[in-house]
Design a protein around this motif. Structure first.
Motif, PDB file in Angstrom:
ATOM      1  N   SER A 170     -69.744  20.088   9.189  1.00 25.80           N
ATOM      2  CA  SER A 170     -70.735  20.246  10.477  1.00 25.80           C
ATOM      3  C   SER A 170     -71.832  19.479  10.281  1.00 25.80           C
ATOM      4  CB  SER A 170     -71.016  21.803  10.692  1.00 25.80           C
ATOM      5  OG  SER A 170     -71.382  22.223   9.432  1.00 25.80           O
ATOM      6  N   CYS A 171     -72.565  19.477  11.393  1.00 30.37           N
ATOM      7  CA  CYS A 171     -73.883  18.852  11.643  1.00 30.37           C
ATOM      8  C   CYS A 171     -74.776  19.196  10.482  1.00 30.37           C
ATOM      9  CB  CYS A 171     -74.577  18.475  12.755  1.00 30.37           C
ATOM     10  SG  CYS A 171     -76.048  17.805  13.044  1.00 30.37           S
ATOM     11  N   LEU A 172     -75.253  18.054   9.742  1.00 34.27           N
ATOM     12  CA  LEU A 172     -76.217  18.302   8.629  1.00 34.27           C
ATOM     13  C   LEU A 172     -77.658  18.971   8.858  1.00 34.27           C
ATOM     14  CD1 LEU A 172     -76.905  17.397   5.562  1.00 34.27           C
ATOM     15  CD2 LEU A 172     -77.939  15.379   6.473  1.00 34.27           C
ATOM     16  N   PHE A 173     -77.992  18.807  10.486  1.00 29.98           N
ATOM     17  CA  PHE A 173     -78.960  19.321  10.864  1.00 29.98           C
ATOM     18  C   PHE A 173     -78.674  20.837  11.926  1.00 29.98           C
ATOM     19  CE2 PHE A 173     -80.001  15.044  10.217  1.00 29.98           C
ATOM     20  CZ  PHE A 173     -81.068  15.033   9.560  1.00 29.98           C
ATOM     21  N   CYS A 174     -77.796  20.591  12.520  1.00 27.43           N
ATOM     22  CA  CYS A 174     -77.724  21.692  13.453  1.00 27.43           C
ATOM     23  C   CYS A 174     -76.563  22.894  12.867  1.00 27.43           C
ATOM     24  CB  CYS A 174     -77.055  21.284  14.763  1.00 27.43           C
ATOM     25  SG  CYS A 174     -77.872  19.890  15.506  1.00 27.43           S
ATOM     26  N   LYS A 175     -75.951  22.588  11.746  1.00 23.02           N
ATOM     27  CA  LYS A 175     -74.803  23.388  11.147  1.00 23.02           C
ATOM     28  C   LYS A 175     -73.827  23.647  12.183  1.00 23.02           C
ATOM     29  CE  LYS A 175     -77.967  23.855   7.528  1.00 23.02           C
ATOM     30  NZ  LYS A 175     -78.966  22.953   7.866  1.00 23.02           N
ATOM     31  N   LYS A 188     -70.186  12.409  16.095  1.00 20.26           N
ATOM     32  CA  LYS A 188     -71.537  12.543  16.477  1.00 20.26           C
ATOM     33  C   LYS A 188     -71.845  13.980  16.935  1.00 20.26           C
ATOM     34  CE  LYS A 188     -74.648   9.461  18.893  1.00 20.26           C
ATOM     35  NZ  LYS A 188     -74.702   8.001  19.603  1.00 20.26           N
ATOM     36  N   CYS A 189     -72.863  14.478  16.418  1.00 16.58           N
ATOM     37  CA  CYS A 189     -73.428  15.774  16.938  1.00 16.58           C
ATOM     38  C   CYS A 189     -73.663  15.706  18.434  1.00 16.58           C
ATOM     39  CB  CYS A 189     -74.433  16.059  16.112  1.00 16.58           C
ATOM     40  SG  CYS A 189     -74.974  17.638  16.687  1.00 16.58           S
ATOM     41  N   CYS A 190     -72.991  16.690  19.293  1.00  9.01           N
ATOM     42  CA  CYS A 190     -73.479  16.692  20.466  1.00  9.01           C
ATOM     43  C   CYS A 190     -74.948  16.999  20.783  1.00  9.01           C
ATOM     44  CB  CYS A 190     -72.470  17.429  21.448  1.00  9.01           C
ATOM     45  SG  CYS A 190     -70.928  16.715  21.315  1.00  9.01           S
ATOM     46  N   ASN A 191     -75.548  18.021  19.720  1.00  9.41           N
ATOM     47  CA  ASN A 191     -76.825  18.257  19.998  1.00  9.41           C
ATOM     48  C   ASN A 191     -77.839  17.519  19.824  1.00  9.41           C
ATOM     49  OD1 ASN A 191     -76.632  21.115  20.927  1.00  9.41           O
ATOM     50  ND2 ASN A 191     -76.601  21.702  18.672  1.00  9.41           N
ATOM     51  N   CYS A 192     -77.702  16.953  18.427  1.00  9.46           N
ATOM     52  CA  CYS A 192     -79.004  15.996  17.966  1.00  9.46           C
ATOM     53  C   CYS A 192     -78.526  14.407  17.659  1.00  9.46           C
ATOM     54  CB  CYS A 192     -79.647  16.384  16.545  1.00  9.46           C
ATOM     55  SG  CYS A 192     -78.421  16.440  15.422  1.00  9.46           S
ATOM     56  N   GLY A 193     -77.188  14.115  17.861  1.00  9.21           N
ATOM     57  CA  GLY A 193     -76.729  13.075  17.725  1.00  9.21           C
ATOM     58  C   GLY A 193     -76.378  12.354  16.270  1.00  9.21           C
TER      59      GLY A 193
HETATM   60 ZN   LIG Z   1     -76.663  18.116  14.941  1.00  9.42          ZN
END
Ligand SMILES: [Zn+2]
Length: 280
Positions: free
Chosen positions: A3-8, A25-30
């Motif tokens: 999962s995304c390193l930032f948004c989990k 590519k994370c849909c939240n933070c890119g």
């Molecule tokens: Zn993210």
């Protein structure tokens, strides 16, 4: 699925597929990251380092311009202790220890890299294992470097937090890592033009687990206690995908030249260069 390193979160879309492994590519933070489920293993790294001449050509000679520029900027005329984390075969530690006034140390997780550094390069301040397990005193380094390391780490936070702890007040953390969006664009062009030929290097989906941009690198550094992050430019490694070759190198150096020019002309707003970050 990672999962995304930032948004989990796993709310992502595929932006590139490399030999069957999607980059997401994370849909939240890119944030860009590989979907490859890596198991932390480092036994293969540098394990078959038998060809000393090839090792020297790439890890020593091809890196020298970058290292020299670094030492002029951060080490010349000063003294102190410098630590290289993920020191590989030890060539940067060897380079740094030859600079007047500096004591250089290295930590490398792979036994093969450690063996080469201590037996072939005869380095003594060179440790094997994780940074977190080494017996260094807090606040004992003036500079810590991470050359092409952070993109390999599934979760870089423990290493970055440890670096923060080991640095003196005002000490500098210095990192070199690919510039994610630029590498992604280059990989797409390469694939469209030449297809997926065996042995072609794109984004290294099984090794480069996270691809950063200025914003995400700054964010992870801030999360780990660094307050001032600045991006600079050093000359690139004088090899392309591990190989030399006049035309490819010429184009790489030209790209670098224009990247630096674009960055200067836009007061740092455009950065097409690899990411060279200093943080305090
Ligand atoms: Zn993210």
């Amino acid at each position: 699925m990672p999962s995304c390193l930032f948004c989990k979160e796993s709310n992502s879309r595929t932006v590139f597929t490399e030999f069957g492994t999607p980059y997401l590519k994370c849909c939240n933070c890119g944030h860009l990251y590989s979907s490859y489920e890596s198991v932390e293993h480092y036994d293969g790294y540098f394990e078959n380092q038998k060809d000393n001449e090839a090792a020297e050509l790439f890890w020593d000679l091809a890196h020298k311009r970058m290292y020299s520029s670094f030492s002029k900027r951060y080490m010349a005329g000063m003294n102190g202790r410098i630590l290289d984390v993920g020191a590989g075969l030890g060539f940067f530690v060897k380079f740094a220890s030859a600079i007047d006034g500096w004591e250089a140390f290295g930590v490398e997780i792979s036994p093969g890299g450690h063996r080469f550094a201590t037996e072939t390069l005869k380095l003594t301040n060179f440790y094997c294992g994780k940074l977190e397990d080494q017996p260094f005193e807090p606040g004992s380094f003036d500079i810590i470097t991470l050359w092409d390391v952070i993109e390999h780490l599934k979760n870089p936070r423990p290493v970055l937090q440890k670096c923060r702890l080991l640095l003196k007040d005002g000490g500098i953390l210095f990192m070199h890592t690919p510039n994610g969006e630029i590498q992604l664009a280059k990989a797409k062009i390469k694939k469209a033009l030449f297809g997926e030929k065996e042995g072609t290097h794109f984004l290294e989906a099984k090794d480069h687990l996270h691809l950063y941009k200025e914003k995400s690198l700054r964010r992870i550094l801030e999360e780990c206690g660094f307050r001032r992050t600045k991006f600079v430019h050093l000359p690139p490694i004088q090899a392309v995908a591990g190989k030399s070759g006049f035309l490819r190198l010429f184009l790489k150096n030209k790209w670098w030249f224009w990247s630096v020019a674009a960055s200067k002309l836009t007061f740092g707003r455009l950065n097409w260069d690899n990411l060279f970050a200093e943080a305090r």
